[in-house]
Design an enzyme around this catalytic site. Structure first.
Site, PDB file in Angstrom:
ATOM      1  N   LYS A 174       0.865  -1.180   0.000  1.00 18.78           N
ATOM      2  CA  LYS A 174       0.000   0.000   0.000  1.00 18.78           C
ATOM      3  C   LYS A 174       0.900   1.228   0.000  1.00 18.78           C
ATOM      4  O   LYS A 174       1.415   1.649   1.031  1.00 18.78           O
ATOM      5  CB  LYS A 174      -0.924   0.053   1.221  1.00 18.78           C
ATOM      6  CG  LYS A 174      -1.974   1.181   1.100  1.00 18.78           C
ATOM      7  CD  LYS A 174      -2.440   1.727   2.418  1.00 18.78           C
ATOM      8  CE  LYS A 174      -1.578   2.832   2.942  1.00 18.78           C
ATOM      9  NZ  LYS A 174      -1.607   4.086   2.138  1.00 18.78           N
ATOM     10  N   GLU A 249       9.666   1.997  10.789  1.00 21.97           N
ATOM     11  CA  GLU A 249      10.697   3.000  10.527  1.00 21.97           C
ATOM     12  C   GLU A 249       9.975   4.338  10.562  1.00 21.97           C
ATOM     13  O   GLU A 249       9.195   4.648   9.658  1.00 21.97           O
ATOM     14  CB  GLU A 249      11.375   2.737   9.181  1.00 21.97           C
ATOM     15  CG  GLU A 249      12.733   3.419   9.047  1.00 21.97           C
ATOM     16  CD  GLU A 249      12.621   4.873   8.696  1.00 21.97           C
ATOM     17  OE1 GLU A 249      12.776   5.719   9.613  1.00 21.97           O
ATOM     18  OE2 GLU A 249      12.367   5.187   7.527  1.00 21.97           O
ATOM     19  N   CYS A 282      13.251  11.744   7.149  1.00 23.80           N
ATOM     20  CA  CYS A 282      13.200  11.420   8.576  1.00 23.80           C
ATOM     21  C   CYS A 282      14.573  11.481   9.226  1.00 23.80           C
ATOM     22  O   CYS A 282      14.688  11.686  10.434  1.00 23.80           O
ATOM     23  CB  CYS A 282      12.565  10.050   8.786  1.00 23.80           C
ATOM     24  SG  CYS A 282      13.328   8.733   7.822  1.00 23.80           S
ATOM     25  N   GLU A 382       9.328  16.880  15.230  1.00 19.93           N
ATOM     26  CA  GLU A 382       9.749  16.737  13.835  1.00 19.93           C
ATOM     27  C   GLU A 382       8.912  17.665  12.960  1.00 19.93           C
ATOM     28  O   GLU A 382       7.687  17.563  12.913  1.00 19.93           O
ATOM     29  CB  GLU A 382       9.580  15.285  13.375  1.00 19.93           C
ATOM     30  CG  GLU A 382      10.115  15.046  11.975  1.00 19.93           C
ATOM     31  CD  GLU A 382       9.963  13.603  11.531  1.00 19.93           C
ATOM     32  OE1 GLU A 382      10.887  13.086  10.872  1.00 19.93           O
ATOM     33  OE2 GLU A 382       8.927  12.995  11.828  1.00 19.93           O
TER      34      GLU A 382
END
Length: 481
Positions: A174, A249, A282, A382
């Site tokens: 997906k 992750e 990231c 973040e």
């Protein structure tokens, strides 16, 4: 407009059970560039059923034959690198030159590294001389659900699909609905390479319609997810009922420790790294910690780099950054910039609003904040945009304490000419990866973090082993080895 494609299930392009159109937006222009179908539970169930049916024969396929198909996939991929680069550039806004040099080739690079790593997998090995009739067998876990993000689409798709296939698993992918075009193209590569029907399946959809169904599905043995920490928590909870393996992750808030003895290009390199891919990585070095004797000069260099960083449409050739992926992301970044100003950080470059001369597209001004204090929102959370937070420090111990005082733990960076210091810091920093003096991870090194960055280890031997189960066997006939 890109030609509409539906789902790739059991070796064929299949229309959804209940069509639901979703517009893919070109972030450079805010125009619709393609329309895809979003899947739902019935479509996901069909893909899982195809993968389940294909698993026994694929798991029993000799490893050398699986490897040969992956090598063929690499050939197909490399033939279509330009097509892949254009798809990625259009869907998520990577500048076309960067898409050609970094985004698209990241996929072929991972495939090559997995081909090399495959030689190091021992499918059946002795436990040890103390137990001559004991063996350890490595076996594919089964049907796996793979959920990938939009920021580095082929980087993440190949880090999941390729090791899963090499391990003998069958899979349902997906991709992000924000950047599905590259994955649809990848499905065509799989088909052209000649993989058996049902081994690889693709269903477009959102988290509620497809992701949650995969996470809860009793016939899915494993979920491999890359994305936000929030979504990683939700997937873990959904997967808990069936006790499937989950590898995550997730996000990061990397610290870049710049010492007074760093090389002359260290600050410039760190700022450019932060702005690469419009800050949508990231592992971006989003917190620059600078030793006080060189702090003022570092801030000035960061300002110069930010002001020299061009922002332009993804279709334009050359070195610049493009837009961020969508309006939601743009709004979120603007909120963080406003919060940084509100909490008293010193705005050195960039700031709120669109870059000068732009009135359309999701463009963010390359932004630098100085005098950021530990605990400020822009230091803790973040941002996922081209926003750098700069913090002074006086001692090595203080730098380590600031760097480690975060819920994340993906990548940290060190800039110093002192080898003993670098070695100390490499072990002291709490993260899954540490990169020093601009040296990138080696080919085949694992990618992954600790704490709220997840515990996945993608790439190389570790990336293949994530899709394998360990079986203990006693009474093995060693004469048949």
């Amino acid at each position: 407009m890109i030609e509409k494609r539906d789902f790739y299930i059991n070796g064929a392009w299949i229309a959804p059970v209940t069509p639901r159109d979703y517009p893919v937006i070109d972030p450079s222009s805010e125009d619709v560039c393609a329309t895809i179908s979003l899947g739902a539970e019935a479509d996901t169930n069909a893909a899982v059923a195809a993968a389940k049916a294909a698993f026994p024969s694929w798991a029993a396929t000799p490893p050398a034959e699986r490897l040969a198909l992956v090598k063929r996939l690499l050939e197909v991929y490399e033939t279509h690198n330009e097509e892949m680069a254009r798809a990625i550039s259009l869907e998520m806004g990577a500048p076309i030159s960067m898409a050609r040099s970094s985004q698209a080739p990241s996929g072929s690079s991972h495939i090559r590294n997995f081909i090399k790593a495959f030689d190091h997998i021992e499918w059946v090995r002795p436990l040890g001389p103390h137990a001559p009739n004991a063996r350890i067998a490595m076996e594919p876990i089964g049907v796996v659900g793979l959920i990938t993000p939009w920021n580095w689409p082929m980087n993440q798709v190949t880090l999941k699909v390729v090791p899963a296939l090499l391990a003998g698993c069958t899979c349902v992918l997906k991709p992000s609905e924000e950047a599905p075009l590259s994955s649809l193209l990848f499905a065509e590569f799989i088909h052209e390479a000649g993989f058996p029907a049902g081994v690889f399946n693709l269903v477009n959809g959102d988290g509620a319609g497809v992701g949650s169904v995969l996470s809860k599905h009793p016939d899915v043995e494993m979920i491999s997810f890359t994305g936000s920490t929030r979504a990683g928590r939700a997937i873990s909870l959904a997967a808990a009922e069936t006790l499937k393996r989950v590898t995550l992750e997730l996000g990061g808030k990397g610290a870049n420790l710049v010492f007074a003895d760093a090389d002359d290009d260290a600050v410039k390199r760190g700022v450019r790294h932060m702005f690469n891919n419009s800050g949508q990585s990231c592992n971006a070095p989003s917190r620059m910690l600078v030793e006080r004797p060189i702090y003022d000069r570092a801030v000035e260099i960061a300002r110069e780099v930010a002001e020299a960083t061009a922002v332009a449409p993804a279709s334009k050739e050359g070195k610049h950054i493009g837009p961020v992926v969508n309006k939601r992301q743009w709004d979120q970044i603007q909120g963080y910039i406003a919060k940084g100003i509100e909490e008293g950080a010193r705005l050195v470059a960039g700031g709120p609003g669109l870059p000068e001369g732009m009135n359309k597209g999701f463009y963010v001004r390359p932004t630098v904040f100085a005098d950021v204090k530990p605990g400020m929102t822009i230091e803790r959370e973040e941002i996922f945009g081209p926003v750098l937070a700069m913090i002074p420090f006086d001692t090595e111990a203080e730098a380590v304490a600031i760097a480690n005082d975060t819920p994340y733990g993906l990548t940290n960076y060190v800039q110093s000419q002192d080898g003993a210091r670098r070695n100390r810091l490499a072990r002291a920093l709490r993260s899954g990866m540490v990169e020093m003096n601009g040296e990138s991870r080696g080919a085949g090194a694992p990618f992954g973090g600790v704490k709220l960055s997840g515990r996945a280890r993608e790439g190389g031997v570790w990336g293949i082993e994530e899709f394998l189960e360990v079986k203990s066997i006693s009474g093995w006939d060693g004469a048949q080895d």
